[in-house]
Motif scaffolding. Structure first.
Motif, PDB file in Angstrom:
ATOM      1  N   THR A 135       0.668  -1.190  -0.157  1.00 36.79           N
ATOM      2  CA  THR A 135       0.065  -0.497   0.225  1.00 36.79           C
ATOM      3  C   THR A 135       1.092   1.230  -0.047  1.00 36.79           C
ATOM      4  O   THR A 135       0.503   2.001  -0.758  1.00 36.79           O
ATOM      5  CB  THR A 135      -0.844  -0.067   0.831  1.00 36.79           C
ATOM      6  OG1 THR A 135      -0.238   0.160   2.289  1.00 36.79           O
ATOM      7  CG2 THR A 135      -2.177  -1.047   0.985  1.00 36.79           C
ATOM      8  N   SER A 138       1.738   2.076  -3.614  1.00 35.99           N
ATOM      9  CA  SER A 138       0.433   1.943  -4.136  1.00 35.99           C
ATOM     10  C   SER A 138       0.094   3.878  -4.308  1.00 35.99           C
ATOM     11  O   SER A 138      -0.054   4.275  -5.294  1.00 35.99           O
ATOM     12  CB  SER A 138      -0.562   1.066  -4.115  1.00 35.99           C
ATOM     13  OG  SER A 138      -1.455   1.830  -2.530  1.00 35.99           O
ATOM     14  N   HIS A 139       0.302   4.324  -2.810  1.00 36.87           N
ATOM     15  CA  HIS A 139       0.801   5.566  -2.655  1.00 36.87           C
ATOM     16  C   HIS A 139       1.181   6.849  -3.157  1.00 36.87           C
ATOM     17  O   HIS A 139       1.227   8.089  -2.937  1.00 36.87           O
ATOM     18  CB  HIS A 139       0.618   5.779  -0.475  1.00 36.87           C
ATOM     19  CG  HIS A 139      -0.305   5.611  -0.506  1.00 36.87           C
ATOM     20  ND1 HIS A 139      -2.057   6.540  -0.487  1.00 36.87           N
ATOM     21  CD2 HIS A 139      -1.143   4.767   0.485  1.00 36.87           C
ATOM     22  CE1 HIS A 139      -3.096   5.756   0.055  1.00 36.87           C
ATOM     23  NE2 HIS A 139      -2.515   5.027   0.503  1.00 36.87           N
ATOM     24  N   GLU A 153      -4.257  12.282  -4.686  1.00 40.02           N
ATOM     25  CA  GLU A 153      -3.163  11.584  -4.075  1.00 40.02           C
ATOM     26  C   GLU A 153      -1.968  12.067  -4.961  1.00 40.02           C
ATOM     27  O   GLU A 153      -1.132  12.681  -5.810  1.00 40.02           O
ATOM     28  CB  GLU A 153      -2.766  10.251  -4.589  1.00 40.02           C
ATOM     29  CG  GLU A 153      -3.483   9.361  -4.387  1.00 40.02           C
ATOM     30  CD  GLU A 153      -3.547   8.657  -3.121  1.00 40.02           C
ATOM     31  OE1 GLU A 153      -2.563   9.012  -2.133  1.00 40.02           O
ATOM     32  OE2 GLU A 153      -4.033   7.660  -3.133  1.00 40.02           O
ATOM     33  N   GLN A 156       1.622  10.751  -5.908  1.00 36.49           N
ATOM     34  CA  GLN A 156       2.003  10.539  -7.057  1.00 36.49           C
ATOM     35  C   GLN A 156       1.476  11.627  -7.859  1.00 36.49           C
ATOM     36  O   GLN A 156       2.500  11.671  -8.907  1.00 36.49           O
ATOM     37  CB  GLN A 156      -0.046   9.034  -7.805  1.00 36.49           C
ATOM     38  CG  GLN A 156       0.306   8.705  -6.510  1.00 36.49           C
ATOM     39  CD  GLN A 156      -0.951   7.338  -6.941  1.00 36.49           C
ATOM     40  OE1 GLN A 156      -1.739   7.646  -7.189  1.00 36.49           O
ATOM     41  NE2 GLN A 156      -1.292   6.313  -6.010  1.00 36.49           N
ATOM     42  N   SER A 303       4.033  15.719   1.183  1.00 39.05           N
ATOM     43  CA  SER A 303       4.715  13.930   2.062  1.00 39.05           C
ATOM     44  C   SER A 303       5.426  13.360   2.383  1.00 39.05           C
ATOM     45  O   SER A 303       5.399  12.321   3.025  1.00 39.05           O
ATOM     46  CB  SER A 303       4.546  13.148   0.836  1.00 39.05           C
ATOM     47  OG  SER A 303       3.097  13.287   0.079  1.00 39.05           O
ATOM     48  N   ILE A 347       2.290   8.643   3.053  1.00 35.38           N
ATOM     49  CA  ILE A 347       1.081   8.805   3.557  1.00 35.38           C
ATOM     50  C   ILE A 347       0.188   9.995   3.543  1.00 35.38           C
ATOM     51  O   ILE A 347      -0.885   9.284   4.520  1.00 35.38           O
ATOM     52  CB  ILE A 347       0.696   7.582   4.796  1.00 35.38           C
ATOM     53  CG1 ILE A 347       1.474   8.313   5.741  1.00 35.38           C
ATOM     54  CG2 ILE A 347       1.434   6.140   4.348  1.00 35.38           C
ATOM     55  CD1 ILE A 347       1.009   8.448   6.915  1.00 35.38           C
ATOM     56  N   GLY A 349      -2.371  10.825   2.362  1.00 31.40           N
ATOM     57  CA  GLY A 349      -3.484  10.895   1.488  1.00 31.40           C
ATOM     58  C   GLY A 349      -4.393  10.349   2.047  1.00 31.40           C
ATOM     59  O   GLY A 349      -5.080   9.844   1.882  1.00 31.40           O
ATOM     60  N   VAL A 350      -3.924   9.384   2.910  1.00 28.04           N
ATOM     61  CA  VAL A 350      -4.097   8.107   3.734  1.00 28.04           C
ATOM     62  C   VAL A 350      -5.353   9.365   4.701  1.00 28.04           C
ATOM     63  O   VAL A 350      -4.477  10.012   6.075  1.00 28.04           O
ATOM     64  CB  VAL A 350      -3.763   7.891   4.797  1.00 28.04           C
ATOM     65  CG1 VAL A 350      -4.094   6.496   5.586  1.00 28.04           C
ATOM     66  CG2 VAL A 350      -2.747   6.527   3.467  1.00 28.04           C
TER      67      VAL A 350
END
Length: 414
Positions: A135, A138-139, A153, A156, A303, A347, A349-350
């Motif tokens: 994960t 993927s972030h 995101e 990204q 980030s 993370i 965006g979490v």
């Protein structure tokens, strides 16, 4: 004057939110409170969604233009290296400060197990189950820039924009057309920022009223020592950041602080760093930071440079261990610090990212992860301070790198 009026309106909105939330909490039935809080939060949702709709185009346009104007890979690498030096140093200092404070004051020993928010903990545990290296990757790396923009995101978008910017610079004269178009797009988005900020007082009022209506002021009394020690940590972290900032920026630091007061207040009251990203971009450029540096460093900082969140991670993880009477030797604590340094990157965006990382880390070190429920009742108020600290840290990082690059310009007082 317009900027000062908006700051005043935001402060008034905070006070009104506290007053209305307290009246609702004290004089209403649980059923009414349960209905009131989500409706008050709608005001915050409207404001945040308005901000979120411009983040992706702003990050993409400014970052591509910034990298393309920086020129070659050597320049991009040099600026990125200086940013990384600041990010790693600030992150390690923040984590270490949280570790020291929680060992000195032992705030976890004052947390009562009966005060646990088990419902909120189950929600976080559900998010943590999928938290892994897969994960994390993927972030960081997008499979679709459209999907990354749709879900905001940031990291990204940054990865795609770096490749796009370098490719644009490599095209020479052909690339200049793209740079000109995206530069115009960035100017339009920044103009929109001024319109959207007019909704900030409503967003602030809704956020404060909802949380006070739900929790009341009692949560401050019950968790007063935990919050006090955390605020002491935030104060010390601000002092360290500002001292280092003053050593590098010298007499320009007061002007920087004046510039970011409004973004700090909005971040504090809405607990959202995203809410101030466009405004912070604008204010740093007016302060005199090179627009290419701002476009490159600020999205990365969102980030990789979350100073307030980093300090809270060690503070909260060890406080939970203390609440359960679990002793961790210094070697284990330092290992936890390194783990947090690595797992916390990328993370942004979490949702409630700090708590997700704390929950995952607790499980890794045999601390009951459901212990996160113990700190959830006070977390919103801690989040206010750590979010404002994240904004300060990123403003300083961008300004410092701009100064190191010899790209600091005179302040634009317009």
């Amino acid at each position: 004057m317009k900027k000062n009026r908006l700051t005043l309106y935001i402060l008034i909105a905070m006070l009104l939110g506290i007053g209305v939330g307290y009246l609702v909490h004290e004089n209403s039935s649980p059923t009414f409170i349960a209905a009131f809080a989500p409706k008050a939060n709608l005001l915050t949702t409207i404001f945040l969604r308005l901000v979120q709709m411009i983040i992706a185009p702003l990050v993409f346009s400014t970052l591509v233009v910034g990298i393309a104007k920086l020129g070659d890979l050597k320049t991009v690498g040099r600026v990125g290296g200086k940013a990384l030096l600041w990010f790693i140093s600030a992150s390690f200092t923040s984590l270490l400060l949280g570790l020291l404070l929680v060992n000195i004051f032992k705030p976890g020993t004052g947390i009562h197990l009966t005060a646990a928010d088990t419902g909120g903990a189950k929600d976080l545990l559900g998010k943590t189950q999928s938290f892994s290296l897969d994960t994390f990757v993927s972030h960081v790396f997008p499979k679709s820039i459209i999907e990354a923009m749709a879900t905001n995101e940031i990291l990204q978008i940054v990865i795609f924009s770096i490749f796009f910017g370098i490719a644009t610079a490599a095209l020479g004269n052909t690339g200049k057309i793209i740079i000109k178009v995206l530069d115009a797009v960035a100017q339009v988005i920044l103009k929109m920022v001024g319109y959207i900020m007019g909704f900030a007082p409503l967003g602030v009022f809704g956020a404060i009223a909802a949380v006070i209506a739900t929790n009341g002021l009692e949560v401050f009394r019950f968790y007063s020592l935990y919050l006090l020690y955390f605020m002491l940590g935030i104060f010390l972290l601000w002092a360290l950041l500002l001292i280092v900032g003053a050593m590098i920026l010298k007499n320009r630091l007061p002007a920087l602080v004046r510039r970011i007061v409004q973004p700090l207040i909005i971040a504090f009251s809405t607990t959202s760093s995203e809410a101030v990203f466009p405004k912070l971009t604008e204010e740093l450029e007016r302060f005199g930071c090179n627009n290419k540096i701002v476009a490159f460093i600020l999205p990365l900082g969102y980030s990789f440079n979350l100073d307030g969140s980093m300090m809270y991670m060690t503070f909260a993880s060890l406080a939970i261990a203390q609440a359960y009477g679990i002793h961790l030797d210094i070697g284990t604590q330092l290992t936890m610090l390194i783990v947090l340094m690595l797992t916390s990157k990328g993370i942004a965006g979490v949702p409630r990212a700090s708590l997700v990382v704390v929950t995952a880390t607790c499980a890794m070190f045999n601390i009951p992860p459901e212990g996160i429920a113990l700190i959830l009742p006070i977390d919103h108020f801690c989040d206010m301070f750590r979010t404002a600290t994240n904004v300060l840290g990123n403003a300083l990082a961008t300004s410092v790198v701009s100064k190191w690059e010899g790209a600091m310009e005179l302040e634009n007082t317009a």
